[in-house]
Design a protein around this motif. Sequence first.
Motif, PDB file in Angstrom:
ATOM      1  N   ALA A 123       0.848  -1.203   0.000  1.00 13.56           N
ATOM      2  CA  ALA A 123       0.000   0.000   0.000  1.00 13.56           C
ATOM      3  C   ALA A 123       0.878   1.246   0.000  1.00 13.56           C
ATOM      4  O   ALA A 123       0.644   2.208  -0.744  1.00 13.56           O
ATOM      5  CB  ALA A 123      -0.913   0.001   1.223  1.00 13.56           C
ATOM      6  N   HIS A 124       1.917   1.214   0.824  1.00 10.33           N
ATOM      7  CA  HIS A 124       2.835   2.347   0.954  1.00 10.33           C
ATOM      8  C   HIS A 124       3.512   2.654  -0.391  1.00 10.33           C
ATOM      9  O   HIS A 124       3.514   3.801  -0.839  1.00 10.33           O
ATOM     10  CB  HIS A 124       3.878   1.994   2.033  1.00 10.33           C
ATOM     11  CG  HIS A 124       4.866   3.089   2.312  1.00 10.33           C
ATOM     12  ND1 HIS A 124       5.008   3.652   3.559  1.00 10.33           N
ATOM     13  CD2 HIS A 124       5.770   3.707   1.512  1.00 10.33           C
ATOM     14  CE1 HIS A 124       5.958   4.587   3.503  1.00 10.33           C
ATOM     15  NE2 HIS A 124       6.441   4.631   2.269  1.00 10.33           N
ATOM     16  N   GLU A 125       4.061   1.618  -1.023  1.00  8.52           N
ATOM     17  CA  GLU A 125       4.803   1.861  -2.271  1.00  8.52           C
ATOM     18  C   GLU A 125       3.868   2.252  -3.421  1.00  8.52           C
ATOM     19  O   GLU A 125       4.208   3.119  -4.217  1.00  8.52           O
ATOM     20  CB  GLU A 125       5.662   0.655  -2.646  1.00  8.52           C
ATOM     21  CG  GLU A 125       6.716   0.283  -1.598  1.00  8.52           C
ATOM     22  CD  GLU A 125       7.547   1.461  -1.090  1.00  8.52           C
ATOM     23  OE1 GLU A 125       7.739   2.440  -1.834  1.00  8.52           O
ATOM     24  OE2 GLU A 125       7.988   1.398   0.077  1.00  8.52           O
ATOM     25  N   ALA A 157       1.116   3.841  -3.122  1.00 14.10           N
ATOM     26  CA  ALA A 157       0.681   5.221  -2.852  1.00 14.10           C
ATOM     27  C   ALA A 157       1.719   6.236  -3.340  1.00 14.10           C
ATOM     28  O   ALA A 157       1.381   7.367  -3.691  1.00 14.10           O
ATOM     29  CB  ALA A 157       0.411   5.415  -1.361  1.00 14.10           C
ATOM     30  N   HIS A 158       2.993   5.811  -3.376  1.00  8.23           N
ATOM     31  CA  HIS A 158       4.052   6.714  -3.865  1.00  8.23           C
ATOM     32  C   HIS A 158       3.902   7.027  -5.349  1.00  8.23           C
ATOM     33  O   HIS A 158       4.451   8.019  -5.832  1.00  8.23           O
ATOM     34  CB  HIS A 158       5.431   6.114  -3.611  1.00  8.23           C
ATOM     35  CG  HIS A 158       5.963   6.409  -2.235  1.00  8.23           C
ATOM     36  ND1 HIS A 158       5.880   7.651  -1.652  1.00  8.23           N
ATOM     37  CD2 HIS A 158       6.588   5.616  -1.332  1.00  8.23           C
ATOM     38  CE1 HIS A 158       6.433   7.608  -0.448  1.00  8.23           C
ATOM     39  NE2 HIS A 158       6.865   6.377  -0.225  1.00  8.23           N
ATOM     40  N   ILE A 159       3.190   6.192  -6.079  1.00 10.00           N
ATOM     41  CA  ILE A 159       2.987   6.490  -7.506  1.00 10.00           C
ATOM     42  C   ILE A 159       2.164   7.778  -7.632  1.00 10.00           C
ATOM     43  O   ILE A 159       2.404   8.611  -8.494  1.00 10.00           O
ATOM     44  CB  ILE A 159       2.297   5.303  -8.222  1.00 10.00           C
ATOM     45  CG1 ILE A 159       3.224   4.081  -8.165  1.00 10.00           C
ATOM     46  CG2 ILE A 159       1.936   5.654  -9.668  1.00 10.00           C
ATOM     47  CD1 ILE A 159       2.591   2.795  -8.655  1.00 10.00           C
ATOM     48  N   ASN A 174       6.262  11.413  -1.976  1.00  9.10           N
ATOM     49  CA  ASN A 174       6.774  12.084  -0.769  1.00  9.10           C
ATOM     50  C   ASN A 174       6.132  11.416   0.439  1.00  9.10           C
ATOM     51  O   ASN A 174       5.346  10.474   0.283  1.00  9.10           O
ATOM     52  CB  ASN A 174       6.394  13.568  -0.801  1.00  9.10           C
ATOM     53  CG  ASN A 174       4.884  13.733  -0.966  1.00  9.10           C
ATOM     54  OD1 ASN A 174       4.099  13.347  -0.098  1.00  9.10           O
ATOM     55  ND2 ASN A 174       4.461  14.290  -2.097  1.00  9.10           N
ATOM     56  N   HIS A 175       6.476  11.883   1.636  1.00 11.82           N
ATOM     57  CA  HIS A 175       5.832  11.365   2.838  1.00 11.82           C
ATOM     58  C   HIS A 175       5.025  12.471   3.510  1.00 11.82           C
ATOM     59  O   HIS A 175       4.995  12.587   4.738  1.00 11.82           O
ATOM     60  CB  HIS A 175       6.874  10.770   3.800  1.00 11.82           C
ATOM     61  CG  HIS A 175       7.482   9.492   3.292  1.00 11.82           C
ATOM     62  ND1 HIS A 175       8.823   9.312   3.097  1.00 11.82           N
ATOM     63  CD2 HIS A 175       6.921   8.317   2.927  1.00 11.82           C
ATOM     64  CE1 HIS A 175       9.068   8.092   2.631  1.00 11.82           C
ATOM     65  NE2 HIS A 175       7.925   7.469   2.512  1.00 11.82           N
ATOM     66  N   GLY A 176       4.391  13.301   2.707  1.00  6.54           N
ATOM     67  CA  GLY A 176       3.588  14.416   3.221  1.00  6.54           C
ATOM     68  C   GLY A 176       2.218  13.944   3.701  1.00  6.54           C
ATOM     69  O   GLY A 176       1.866  12.775   3.572  1.00  6.54           O
ATOM     70  N   GLU A 234      -0.755  14.316   2.545  1.00  8.31           N
ATOM     71  CA  GLU A 234      -1.630  13.730   1.513  1.00  8.31           C
ATOM     72  C   GLU A 234      -1.275  12.265   1.261  1.00  8.31           C
ATOM     73  O   GLU A 234      -2.138  11.419   1.030  1.00  8.31           O
ATOM     74  CB  GLU A 234      -1.522  14.520   0.191  1.00  8.31           C
ATOM     75  CG  GLU A 234      -2.164  15.887   0.240  1.00  8.31           C
ATOM     76  CD  GLU A 234      -3.644  15.825   0.632  1.00  8.31           C
ATOM     77  OE1 GLU A 234      -4.376  14.992   0.045  1.00  8.31           O
ATOM     78  OE2 GLU A 234      -4.052  16.599   1.529  1.00  8.31           O
ATOM     79  N   PHE A 235       0.041  11.990   1.300  1.00  8.62           N
ATOM     80  CA  PHE A 235       0.509  10.617   1.110  1.00  8.62           C
ATOM     81  C   PHE A 235      -0.057   9.720   2.217  1.00  8.62           C
ATOM     82  O   PHE A 235      -0.660   8.680   1.953  1.00  8.62           O
ATOM     83  CB  PHE A 235       2.048  10.573   1.119  1.00  8.62           C
ATOM     84  CG  PHE A 235       2.609   9.180   1.260  1.00  8.62           C
ATOM     85  CD1 PHE A 235       2.695   8.334   0.162  1.00  8.62           C
ATOM     86  CD2 PHE A 235       3.021   8.693   2.502  1.00  8.62           C
ATOM     87  CE1 PHE A 235       3.190   7.037   0.296  1.00  8.62           C
ATOM     88  CE2 PHE A 235       3.517   7.410   2.642  1.00  8.62           C
ATOM     89  CZ  PHE A 235       3.599   6.579   1.534  1.00  8.62           C
ATOM     90  N   TRP A 236       0.126  10.148   3.474  1.00 11.50           N
ATOM     91  CA  TRP A 236      -0.328   9.310   4.589  1.00 11.50           C
ATOM     92  C   TRP A 236      -1.844   9.166   4.603  1.00 11.50           C
ATOM     93  O   TRP A 236      -2.382   8.106   4.939  1.00 11.50           O
ATOM     94  CB  TRP A 236       0.189   9.851   5.922  1.00 11.50           C
ATOM     95  CG  TRP A 236       1.653   9.542   6.088  1.00 11.50           C
ATOM     96  CD1 TRP A 236       2.672  10.441   6.141  1.00 11.50           C
ATOM     97  CD2 TRP A 236       2.257   8.233   6.170  1.00 11.50           C
ATOM     98  NE1 TRP A 236       3.876   9.782   6.260  1.00 11.50           N
ATOM     99  CE2 TRP A 236       3.656   8.426   6.289  1.00 11.50           C
ATOM    100  CE3 TRP A 236       1.756   6.936   6.160  1.00 11.50           C
ATOM    101  CZ2 TRP A 236       4.547   7.361   6.396  1.00 11.50           C
ATOM    102  CZ3 TRP A 236       2.641   5.866   6.266  1.00 11.50           C
ATOM    103  CH2 TRP A 236       4.028   6.081   6.378  1.00 11.50           C
TER     104      TRP A 236
HETATM  105 ZN   LIG Z   1       7.911   5.798   1.403  1.00 10.76          ZN
END
Ligand SMILES: [Zn+2]
Length: 253
Positions: A208-210, A212-214, A218-220, A222-224
């Motif tokens: 899910a984490h990777e 979502a990076h598409i 970033n780890h801002g 919105e990402f989380w």
């Molecule tokens: Zn990451």
Amino acid sequence: MSLSPLKRLFAPDPGKPDGPGSLLIDGREVPVRYRSNAQARRIIMRMEKNGQGIVLTVPPGTSAQAAHEFALTQAAWIWQRLVPEDHEQLSETLIGRSITIRDTEHVIELATGRGAPVHLRDLPSPQLVVRGDASHMRRRIADFLKREARHDLEKASRGYAHAMQVEFSRISVRDTTTRWGSCSSTGTLSYSWRLIMAPPNVLDYVCAHEVAHIEQMNHGPEFWKLVYRHCPHTDFARNWLKRQGHTLHKLPV
Ligand SMILES: [Zn+2]
């Protein structure tokens, strides 16, 4: 063996002058023993009697780093004298040991006769059954686990890509030591195969984490937000990786 692979040599841990340490030479971990000797004027190196490691005799006050760096410059000399590891013996020690796969302990058993070289059996108790001769058993198990990992990682990544409405280009499964996953700017998702030995929710979260990076490179916030919206066990998985992630590297394979 040509000497060119030695260029890939690097040092995992210089160790202490009187304690154990090791050199990594072309992927093989070579144990290093240090001995301090008041008579020594310079660092003296010799092979262990069994040819499987080296002994460094150092003058008092020599730093571990200096001794280690000296040994590194002698990598070609060491490599020529190393006695090959006893694969038979290494594999014997795997039988009866247990390995965690998808959060379930599986005991490694040796089987004879025809059948798949490696397979999982649930009954009467979870087992990882390995067939064939004892040599290369370690590699056969690792290859099998990599294939199992790829299967789970692809399935979870596809599911999240669909849910988040993004596309990835391909999946690469490797033995990474510093990260569980990564996402390149070209959309390649890379994962550690060792995640197959973690609880399935942990592997799932890393996907899910990777993925979502598409969408968010970033780890801002919105990402989380995106990760938490799609993956309800994010907190569990992040805590597990923080507390127990290192255990995935302490395995018999
Ligand atoms: Zn990451």
